[in-house]
Design a protein around this motif. Structure first.
Motif, mmCIF file in Angstrom:
data_model
loop_
_atom_site.group_PDB
_atom_site.id
_atom_site.type_symbol
_atom_site.label_atom_id
_atom_site.label_comp_id
_atom_site.label_asym_id
_atom_site.label_seq_id
_atom_site.Cartn_x
_atom_site.Cartn_y
_atom_site.Cartn_z
ATOM 1 N N THR A 1 -6.756 5.189 18.669
ATOM 2 C CA THR A 1 -7.289 6.592 18.000
ATOM 3 C C THR A 1 -9.312 5.945 17.763
ATOM 4 O OG1 THR A 1 -7.290 4.976 15.692
ATOM 5 C CG2 THR A 1 -5.745 6.679 17.173
ATOM 6 N N ARG A 2 -9.269 6.318 17.456
ATOM 7 C CA ARG A 2 -11.332 6.497 16.932
ATOM 8 C C ARG A 2 -10.921 6.334 15.591
ATOM 9 N NH1 ARG A 2 -12.786 8.730 22.724
ATOM 10 N NH2 ARG A 2 -14.594 7.709 23.075
ATOM 11 N N THR A 3 -12.519 7.184 14.381
ATOM 12 C CA THR A 3 -12.421 7.783 12.993
ATOM 13 C C THR A 3 -12.214 8.736 13.686
ATOM 14 O OG1 THR A 3 -13.087 5.636 12.532
ATOM 15 C CG2 THR A 3 -13.518 6.628 10.942
ATOM 16 N N PRO A 4 -11.095 9.626 12.338
ATOM 17 C CA PRO A 4 -10.594 9.474 11.272
ATOM 18 C C PRO A 4 -9.308 8.767 12.018
ATOM 19 C CG PRO A 4 -11.122 11.978 11.104
ATOM 20 C CD PRO A 4 -11.392 11.234 12.927
ATOM 21 N N GLY A 5 -8.838 9.431 13.386
ATOM 22 C CA GLY A 5 -7.585 8.791 13.879
ATOM 23 C C GLY A 5 -6.514 9.554 13.402
ATOM 24 N N VAL A 6 -5.688 9.807 12.512
ATOM 25 C CA VAL A 6 -4.656 10.911 12.664
ATOM 26 C C VAL A 6 -4.863 11.952 11.281
ATOM 27 C CG1 VAL A 6 -2.133 12.404 13.050
ATOM 28 C CG2 VAL A 6 -3.413 9.288 14.427
ATOM 29 N N CYS A 7 -4.902 12.928 11.741
ATOM 30 C CA CYS A 7 -5.080 13.826 9.968
ATOM 31 C C CYS A 7 -3.305 14.521 10.019
ATOM 32 C CB CYS A 7 -6.647 14.692 10.163
ATOM 33 S SG CYS A 7 -8.212 13.513 10.453
ATOM 34 N N VAL A 8 -3.423 14.560 8.831
ATOM 35 C CA VAL A 8 -2.244 15.350 8.512
ATOM 36 C C VAL A 8 -2.447 15.691 7.201
ATOM 37 C CG1 VAL A 8 0.597 15.117 7.587
ATOM 38 C CG2 VAL A 8 -1.097 13.346 9.485
ATOM 39 N N ALA A 9 -2.228 17.659 7.769
ATOM 40 C CA ALA A 9 -1.983 18.612 6.820
ATOM 41 C C ALA A 9 -1.418 19.824 6.809
ATOM 42 C CB ALA A 9 -3.637 19.136 6.554
ATOM 43 N N THR A 10 -0.577 19.902 5.271
ATOM 44 C CA THR A 10 0.447 21.417 4.833
ATOM 45 C C THR A 10 -0.685 22.046 5.042
ATOM 46 O OG1 THR A 10 1.621 20.237 4.110
ATOM 47 C CG2 THR A 10 2.058 21.956 3.678
ATOM 48 N N THR A 11 -0.611 23.756 5.548
ATOM 49 C CA THR A 11 -1.307 24.672 5.135
ATOM 50 C C THR A 11 -1.100 25.362 5.223
ATOM 51 O OG1 THR A 11 -1.626 25.502 8.031
ATOM 52 C CG2 THR A 11 -3.269 23.547 7.169
ATOM 53 N N GLY A 12 -1.155 27.057 4.818
ATOM 54 C CA GLY A 12 -0.561 28.555 3.990
ATOM 55 C C GLY A 12 0.805 28.208 2.839
ATOM 56 N N SER A 13 1.805 29.155 3.124
ATOM 57 C CA SER A 13 2.068 29.307 1.724
ATOM 58 C C SER A 13 3.648 29.589 2.084
ATOM 59 C CB SER A 13 1.071 30.370 0.501
ATOM 60 O OG SER A 13 0.291 30.195 0.120
ATOM 61 N N ALA A 14 4.337 28.905 1.079
ATOM 62 C CA ALA A 14 5.567 28.537 0.881
ATOM 63 C C ALA A 14 6.556 30.351 1.045
ATOM 64 C CB ALA A 14 6.198 28.069 -0.500
ATOM 65 N N PRO A 15 6.717 30.983 1.748
ATOM 66 C CA PRO A 15 7.849 30.198 2.454
ATOM 67 C C PRO A 15 7.208 29.854 4.144
ATOM 68 C CG PRO A 15 8.928 32.547 2.534
ATOM 69 C CD PRO A 15 7.854 32.012 1.813
#
Length: 217
Positions: A116-130
């Motif tokens: 990996t380079r920087t920033p590496g692995v990005c993790v995100a949650t998008t949208g609205s439940a459900p």
């Protein structure tokens, strides 16, 4: 909302919960790359590393094969282009799907010896439940050892409710001779689907490739 004893599957209610997957190629434009590294509240893991992992919690319940994972279940995220849905810490630099040997419960977007380079692995949650989506993005990775001519940005997207899995390849500046495993397997490694053309085992997905796995009973 389904009655007790039934589950929602592809817009309908069924008493036969999904236990396996079929592979699809979604119509062009229906699944697009989500820039997790630019998403509000995203987290960054494994910058500038080789053969490493991080455990990250699922933000919502997700059914993977025949196992219902609760919100908060840990997922093993690696620098080597795969995640492990059983939460077992592992940084395996190569393998096939399916295979009973560890690691298991693998979702492989580009499983191989990567850096990996920087920033590496990005993790995100998008949208609205459900209807949220959980995105694991490898930003500008490259092949080991030091094949910096490669520039690999790709991601795995898990969708709440539908339990679909998308592999999306945004920028794939490739180098010949560095094929990788693509696909997924169950928690015991006894069943799985290979995502490479012709199920050839390993390949290099090109820019714009989208692979979808849809749960079925």
């Amino acid at each position: 909302v389904c009655d007790p004893g039934f589950v929602c599957l592809m817009g309908g209610c069924t008493d036969a919960p999904p236990t396996q997957y079929r592979q699809e190629t979604p119509p062009v434009g229906t699944v697009t790359f989500i820039d997790a590294c630019a998403a509000p509240g995203h987290t960054e893991h494994l910058p500038a590393v080789d053969d490493n992992y991080a455990l990250v919690a699922l933000p919502f319940a997700f059914r993977y094969w025949a196992t219902d994972l609760p919100a908060g279940a840990m997922v093993n995220i690696t620098s080597n282009g795969w995640i492990g849905m059983d939460g077992m810490a592992n940084a395996s630099l190569g393998g096939t799907v399916p295979t009973p040997g560890a690691p298991n419960a693998v979702i492989a977007a580009l499983w191989g010896d990567n850096q990996t380079r920087t920033p590496g692995v990005c993790v995100a949650t998008t949208g609205s439940a459900p209807n949220r989506q959980w995105v694991v993005e490898w930003r500008s990775a490259y092949f080991y050892p030091g094949v910096t001519g490669a520039d690999l940005t790709f991601e795995i997207i898990l969708s709440e409710g539908s339990n679909t899995i998308d592999l999306v390849y945004s920028t794939m500046v490739l180098v010949a001779g560095y094929n990788r495993t693509v696909g997924l397997e169950n928690q015991t490694g006894t069943a799985g689907l290979n995502g490479c053309p012709g199920a050839t085992g390993q390949c290099q997905p090109t820019t714009g490739t989208v692979i979808r796995y849809v749960p079925i009973p």
